[in-house]
Write a protein that holds these residues in place. Sequence first.
Motif, PDB file in Angstrom:
ATOM      1  N   ASP A   1     -12.727  -3.123   0.578  1.00 54.99           N
ATOM      2  CA  ASP A   1     -12.647  -1.972  -0.322  1.00 54.99           C
ATOM      3  C   ASP A   1     -14.021  -1.384  -0.623  1.00 54.99           C
ATOM      4  O   ASP A   1     -14.206  -0.164  -0.639  1.00 54.99           O
ATOM      5  N   TYR A   2     -15.024  -2.272  -0.860  1.00 52.24           N
ATOM      6  CA  TYR A   2     -16.294  -1.803  -1.400  1.00 52.24           C
ATOM      7  C   TYR A   2     -17.478  -1.891  -0.438  1.00 52.24           C
ATOM      8  O   TYR A   2     -18.491  -1.217  -0.646  1.00 52.24           O
TER       9      TYR A   2
ATOM     10  N   SER B   1      -3.869  -1.122  -4.581  1.00 52.86           N
ATOM     11  CA  SER B   1      -5.200  -0.975  -3.981  1.00 52.86           C
ATOM     12  C   SER B   1      -5.453  -2.101  -2.982  1.00 52.86           C
ATOM     13  O   SER B   1      -4.743  -3.111  -2.950  1.00 52.86           O
ATOM     14  N   ASP B   2      -6.515  -1.929  -2.164  1.00 49.83           N
ATOM     15  CA  ASP B   2      -6.866  -2.960  -1.186  1.00 49.83           C
ATOM     16  C   ASP B   2      -7.188  -4.275  -1.889  1.00 49.83           C
ATOM     17  O   ASP B   2      -6.805  -5.355  -1.424  1.00 49.83           O
TER      18      ASP B   2
ATOM     19  N   SER C   1       0.819  -1.216   0.000  1.00 48.10           N
ATOM     20  CA  SER C   1       0.000   0.000   0.000  1.00 48.10           C
ATOM     21  C   SER C   1       0.854   1.267   0.000  1.00 48.10           C
ATOM     22  O   SER C   1       0.639   2.176  -0.818  1.00 48.10           O
TER      23      SER C   1
ATOM     24  N   ALA D   1       1.785   1.595  -3.839  1.00 50.11           N
ATOM     25  CA  ALA D   1       0.458   2.190  -4.109  1.00 50.11           C
ATOM     26  C   ALA D   1      -0.526   1.179  -4.679  1.00 50.11           C
ATOM     27  O   ALA D   1      -1.327   1.490  -5.559  1.00 50.11           O
TER      28      ALA D   1
ATOM     29  N   LYS E   1      -5.390   1.498   8.623  1.00 56.22           N
ATOM     30  CA  LYS E   1      -6.300   2.513   8.084  1.00 56.22           C
ATOM     31  C   LYS E   1      -7.410   2.925   9.048  1.00 56.22           C
ATOM     32  O   LYS E   1      -7.850   4.081   9.025  1.00 56.22           O
TER      33      LYS E   1
END
Length: 389
Positions: free
Chosen positions: A360-361, A39-40, A33, A37, A238
Amino acid sequence: MKNRTSLVIVFFTIFIDLMGFGILIPLLPTFASKQLAVSDFGIGIIVAIFSLMQFLFNPILGKLSDRIGRKPIITTTLLMTATSYIIFSFADSFLILLISRMLAGIGGGNIAVAQAYIADVTSKEDRAKGMALIGVAFGLGFVFGPLIGAFLSKFGYYVAGFGSAAFSFMAFLFAFFFLPESNLSKSKDSKISLKLIDVKYIIKVLKIPRVGLLIVLFFIIIFSIANLYGTFALLGYKHFNFTDQQNGFLYGIMGAVGVLVQGFFVKTAGGKINERKLVIWGTVLMMLGLGAIPYGYNFIGVSIVVVILSIGTGILQPTILSLVSKFSPDNEQGAILGINQSLASLARVLGPLWGGFSFDYLGYYAPFLTGAFFTFVTLVLTYYYLRTD
């Protein structure tokens, strides 16, 4: 125990290797991360590819160990693991990191072979105690590995990678010089299939009385816990604002509790408490732990929940592995344990993929509640269908 010396040697081989594994696992999500960089969901793929390789190669390595012996497979895979960590140290892109985890996954197939090794050198009565040794080795690896990784990461993630490689190479040297061969009656059956995915043999294994249900239970348990593989460190980083060091300490707590449970409780309870009751108790604790993790509030709260979760998994995994081995034919221990580990690896593919996607969603709590729900399914199946006598 039929061969205590062999058990001690294979224990230290696994422990040293898992020290290297434990160094990197808490750091992988934050490395991907922060440095790359990713994404989850991409982190979920990174975690899942390791297990996909195990899914594909575990049955082959298990069958091959039935044919040519356990030691050659264990030593070769340890070298592959060490190489994968060196590649990690030079990873500067998603692709290179992916390749390193693929190679590590193939090398990780040595766990099924180590389980077969333990089955070779223990009686059926002592099988649970023998399998618990692998859990203790995992636990100790996750006690010291994350702590070492947290320290090394201060000097750079690449230093942690080299540290992992060093431990795996030490495990290779230890196994090469000290580990005796356990499979003295190697299979001469030229019909043994070494297909990448042998569907017919998997179906045959699943039809073996009690073994099939136990493998299904193990699959669901591993899927439930695998939801955490990529998301647990991300939750800390996070949502709770934990540092790499704090995440490392949490993994260390998991390992320490696992050692205590598998090293003392399971070994003491083996033969004294009905295995079905152990599975039920372990499932209840694991379900409660998984469901409570996202609501831990702070480091102390999450630590308490992690203890509950780790007691549950510490009881469950060696107990079910012991039962799978106990009800399997003696001449197919490597193959059947390989199938079990392969399907467990598939669960470790699906778990991180769903975990990363849902984190993530759907929200940070989704992977953990998913794991709790499926653990409840395991509890229902165990209560109504599992018979161990």
